[in-house]
Design an enzyme around this catalytic site. Structure first.
Site, PDB file in Angstrom:
ATOM      1  CG  HIS A 470      -2.152  -0.849   0.892  1.00  0.00           C
ATOM      2  ND1 HIS A 470      -2.323  -2.115   1.406  1.00  0.00           N
ATOM      3  CD2 HIS A 470      -3.195  -0.619   0.076  1.00  0.00           C
ATOM      4  CE1 HIS A 470      -3.433  -2.610   0.929  1.00  0.00           C
ATOM      5  NE2 HIS A 470      -3.990  -1.735   0.137  1.00  0.00           N
ATOM      6  CD  GLU A 712     -28.567  11.159 -16.629  1.00  0.00           C
ATOM      7  OE1 GLU A 712     -27.554  10.620 -17.094  1.00  0.00           O
ATOM      8  OE2 GLU A 712     -28.723  11.349 -15.414  1.00  0.00           O
ATOM      9  CG  ASP A 736     -27.566   7.185 -18.438  1.00  0.00           C
ATOM     10  OD1 ASP A 736     -27.515   5.960 -18.656  1.00  0.00           O
ATOM     11  OD2 ASP A 736     -27.163   7.698 -17.391  1.00  0.00           O
ATOM     12  CB  CYS A 783     -21.255  16.141 -17.858  1.00  0.00           C
ATOM     13  SG  CYS A 783     -22.851  15.527 -17.349  1.00  0.00           S
TER      14      CYS A 783
HETATM   15  C1  PEP Z   1     -24.267  10.507 -18.690  1.00  0.00           C
HETATM   16  O1  PEP Z   1     -25.212   9.722 -18.597  1.00  0.00           O
HETATM   17  O2  PEP Z   1     -23.915  11.041 -19.745  1.00  0.00           O
HETATM   18  C2  PEP Z   1     -23.468  10.825 -17.503  1.00  0.00           C
HETATM   19  C3  PEP Z   1     -22.501  11.710 -17.542  1.00  0.00           C
HETATM   20  O3  PEP Z   1     -23.747  10.138 -16.367  1.00  0.00           O
HETATM   21  P1  PEP Z   1     -23.160   8.676 -16.019  1.00  0.00           P
HETATM   22  O4  PEP Z   1     -22.215   8.301 -17.124  1.00  0.00           O
HETATM   23  O5  PEP Z   1     -22.509   8.802 -14.701  1.00  0.00           O
HETATM   24  O6  PEP Z   1     -24.416   7.876 -16.018  1.00  0.00           O
HETATM   25 MG    MG Z   2     -26.020   9.212 -16.651  1.00  0.00          MG
END
Ligand code: PEP
Ligand code: MG
Length: 868
Positions: A470, A712, A736, A783
């Site tokens: 570790h 999403e 998603d 994102c």
């Molecule tokens: C997404 O769905 O684009 C997202 C950023 O969330 P996750 O990948 O954590 O589901």
């Molecule tokens: Mg997501």
């Protein structure tokens, strides 16, 4: 849906039970009979059972019900031949054959999980067969002792599929999980033929030496035996969370983290020029590369105080026991504090070693041994502890697997801590280094590594240790160049001797001569320069050629990835996945733990925006303590905001923590998986409640942070105008959104071809979201991974996306593309792309655009070259 296999000594009997069970489940559950040696001979046949398991094999699992004796053995043998992944999903049920099969078929038909189906099958034991008489377990039938409260008792065998077997962190998880059940649980290592040990004892479990691919047997007896076995099987099946771990890239001054994904291990300069080694006073030690980078500086020999513990008889053994337990409590408090610090510095996974340390101090075996020695034999606490620790450390040190041998140092580290407390000696700090130096030590305990003053420690090397220790893991999380396993000769290096640590080649050069020193300096500089160049490309705003600015941010999960984000040029955090604190642990993080973790991340970002997404668990991210259960369509099931709104008390803890961490910081809150306005209103109402509570308690918190949602779910994208009335901003979660739009599970290889970010439908949804938000005066980010994909960037820019958030390493490239375009040009590209009919056409078109841009860039550079 699970499958069921009926194993009996007669094929006719198995067929009969199958028929009965099928009637009960109305044919909805796959059931196969595997009876007899063959169709007519009485007995059981491993191959018949194996082909039955394969015939009904389902990703949700298979329950095997058996009649007597050799049926169990044949079924176990059949399971042994399955792949580890399959083994983890096949459960031998101790339930009675006929009643169990009927109950199992009914439960399976309604889509219950393997554990639930097994529990229902086992529960029939307690149902009276004839009014007033309890059904009996086989043993009870023999002994004719009837009882309605017979504890269920059973055993499962499974193969450890995770890389490190049952060593510290997985062992800690195993022990903690077992400890949360009432049943008596034992575990033995079949591959080593060990005797059973308590599954609630950290030392016991470590002592099994259970490595990857070892078979272990877990037996449980008690009221929740079936549940604990199912949970432990699941835990092992998931590889104790080790299967998906991605190492955190260290990024520190002298520790050049590899900027490319592929890790090239260069030959060290010394190796490529062996004649230099013998020259003058220069010497070279070959060790094990533990953490990349080059450090050059004077040696500082670290000699930690190793306390010994002289033996004496005590007059008042009870008082001595109290003294010992008080020291243990104090040690535990210290370890918890170190763990909290570690969580914020290197992330939860790396900090988990300190949980193992806590478990050592809670180990029932250790405590029993101590109690006997102190209260019965009248030994002083120090001597009793030293003896116990030496015993456990010896067992570990004599194991043949390196991973387990390394744990001996952890045990001794804990022992020394308690000894220091007993002797009233304060924690010697490594922060006493007089000047920036390279640390040389026999070994560094994980807690030592954490006390290193990073400004003054350039790197370190140790005589002991291996790459899996570790200490090595923590060093690389901290970004310190390190070489371990040099052998005792390293300890002869006098203080102040000039040293070079080559953390990539695992080499330490002592007294380097000028030539070698110069070569290493060049190399260190080129490593740093490489890093700087990449970082520089990512720094500065993302401005289009005609002056339109967008924000380029990073997706992070902990402090280490946040540091990397800044280095690559992130202007903010567009997505902090808070799941990192919740996953891979048996209990939920406390409010304080969350505040510390979020604050630490926000602090790294200074006043730059940090969007903290509330818990997005479920789907492909299960947490054992939420008991989500088996769902037919987890991605369409109880996940993210749905789960949080269903558990408002738990959710409010997180909301309070986020608000507290946002005090005087630029923190924004984002809810995942919003599909309806109602969900957003409910979440905001809980946020208000959390804020009012904090105000009433006088706890400092963010008063009015921006509250946004992830778009999403297609419903949210289509009704974005409605949601924009209540959300301050949107962040499009394409990971998603794409899977829901094209109806293709993002984790299913077979439908991966349908996962198309540039599909016209996806682009239309994105355009709709951006337009609706802008009409309502809201800003829109993205994102999902798509924000960092080169081919998508020109289109997203042209559609008017305001913020791009991505994996840090993609930032420099994305900024380069944005800077190479004008907004007008990007709008034309988006417009044209959205008029095309297929993903392929769009891809071909954007590739052409990117090639043209690259060509123009090259020309410009050449132009600069000739004119400048
Ligand atoms: C997404 O769905 O684009 C997202 C950023 O969330 P996750 O990948 O954590 O589901
Ligand atoms: Mg997501």
């Amino acid at each position: 849906m699970i499958g069921i296999v009926i194993v009996a000594h007669s094929q006719k009997l198995a067929e009969g039970v199958k028929e009965l069970a099928e009637q009960m489940s109305q044919g909805r559950v796959p059931i196969v009979a595997a009876g007899g040696l063959d169709d007519t001979t009485i007995g059981t046949n491993m191959e018949r059972i194996l082909s039955a398991i394969n015939a009904v094999y389902q990703p949700d699992g298979v329950l095997v019900l058996m009649d007597l004796g050799s049926a169990v053995m044949s079924a176990e043998m059949a399971i042994e031949t399955l792949s580890p992944e399959q083994q983890a999903k096949v459960l031998l049920s101790p339930a009675p054959l006929v009643e169990g099969a009927i109950a199992a078929a009914v439960e399976a038909a309604i889509g219950n999980s393997l554990a639930e189906v097994n529990a229902a099958a086992c529960a029939v034991v307690n149902m009276p067969k004839v009014a007033g008489v309890a059904a009996l377990s086989p043993e009870q039938e023999i002994s004719t002792v009837p009882t309605a409260e017979a504890p269920s008792s059973n055993e499962i065998t499974l193969t450890l599929i995770n890389k490190s077997g049952l060593h510290a962190r997985p062992a800690a998880l195993f022990v903690q999980t077992a400890g949360s059940f009432q049943s008596t649980i034992t575990v033995r290592n079949l591959s080593r033929n060990t005797t059973p040990v308590s599954a609630k004892s950290m030392f016991g479990v470590l002592g099994l030496g259970a490595q990857q691919n070892h078979r272990i047997a877990i037996a449980a007896e008690g009221p929740d035996a079936a549940e604990v076995l199912a949970v432990l099987r699941q835990l092992a099946g998931d590889g104790f969370g080790e299967m998906e771990q991605t190492p955190v890239a260290p990024a520190k001054e002298f520790a050049g983290p590899p900027l490319q994904e592929t890790r090239v291990i260069p030959r060290s300069f010394v190796e490529s020029a062996p004649h230099l080694v013998a020259r003058g006073r220069m010497r070279k030690f070959q060790g094990v590369a533990a953490s990349a980078g080059i450090a050059i500086g004077p040696a500082y020999l670290y000699r930690p105080l190793t306390l010994n513990a002289p033996q004496r008889k005590v007059e008042d053994p009870e008082a001595e026991w109290v003294r010992f337990t008080a020291a243990v409590e104090k040690a535990k408090a210290q370890i918890k504090a170190t763990r909290d610090k570690a969580v914020t510095q290197v992330g939860r996974a790396a900090a988990e070693i300190f949980t193992a340390h806590l478990l050592f101090l809670e180990d029932p075996g250790l405590l029993d041994q101590m109690r006997v020695q102190i209260t019965k034999e009248g030994l002083n606490a120090e001597a009793a502890l030293a003896k116990a620790v030496a015993g456990y450390a010896d067992v570990l040190r004599n194991m043949d697997d390196d991973l387990f041998r390394q744990r001996a140092a952890d045990v001794e580290d804990v022992g020394q801590r308690v000894l220091r407390i007993l002797r009233g000696i304060s924690d010697r700090s490594l922060a006493e280094l007089p000047e920036p130096a390279v640390l040389v030590a026999r070994d560094l305990a994980p807690s030592d590594t954490f006390r290193l003053e990073k400004e003054r420690v350039l790197g370190f090397c140790t005589a002991a240790g291996g790459v899996t220790s570790h200490t090595a893991i923590l060093a690389s999380s901290l970004g310190l160049p390190a070489v371990v396993g040099l052998g005792e000769k390293a300890l002869d290096i006098p203080d102040g001797t000039p040293l070079i640590i080559d953390g990539e080649a695992g080499v330490v050069v002592v007294n380097p001569d000028e030539e070698i020193l110069a070569a290493y300096r060049v190399r260190r500089e080129s490593l740093v320069a490489r890093q700087v160049a990449a970082r520089q490309a990512g720094q500065g705003p993302a401005l289009t050629r005609d002056g339109h600015r967008v924000e380029v941010a990073a997706n992070v999960a902990d402090v280490a990835s946040t540091h990397a984000a800044l280095e690559y040029g992130a202007e903010g955090i567009g997505l902090l996945r808070t799941e990192f604190l919740y996953l891979d642990r048996p209990t939920m993080p406390s409010e304080e733990e969350q505040v510390a973790a979020y604050q630490a991340i926000a602090e790294v970002m200074d006043q730059r925006p940090v969007i903290i997404r509330t818990l997005d668990i479920g789907g492909d991210k299960p947490a054992p303590y939420f008991a989500i259960g088996q769902e037919l369509n987890p991605f369409l099931g109880w996940r993210a905001i749905r789960l949080c709104l269903g558990q408002p008390d738990m959710f409010k803890i997180q909301l309070r923590a986020i608000l507290r961490s946002g005090y005087k910081r630029n923190v924004k809150i984002m809810f995942p998986m919003i599909a309806t306005l109602q969900e957003l209103l409910q979440a905001k109402a809980l946020l208000r409640e959390a804020r009012d509570e904090l105000a009433a308690e006088g706890l400092p918190h963010a008063e009015d942070p921006e509250v946004g949602i992830m778009v999403e779910v297609p419903a949210a994208a289509i009704a974005a105008d409605v949601l924009a009335q209540e959300a301050d901003f949107f962040s499009i979660g394409t990971n998603d959104l794409i899977q829901y739009t094209l109806a293709c599970d993002r984790t299913n290889e077979r439908v991966a071809f349908l996962y198309q970010p540039l599909h016209p439908a996806v682009l239309r949804l994105i355009r709709g979201v951006i337009d609706a938000a802008h009409v309502a005066g809201r800003w829109v980010g993205m994102c999902g991974e798509m924000a960092g994909q080169e081919e998508a960037v020109p289109i997203l820019l042209g559609l008017g996306l305001d913020e791009f958030s991505m994996t840090s390493s993609a930032i420099p490239t994305v900024k380069r593309i944005i800077r190479s375009l004008s907004l007008t040009e990007a709008r034309e590209i988006a417009d044209r792309a959205l008029r095309l009919s297929t993903t392929e056409e769009i891809q071909v078109y954007v590739k052409e655009v990117l090639q043209r841009l690259a060509g123009e860039e090259e020309k410009n550079e050449e132009g600069f070259g000739t004119t400048g």
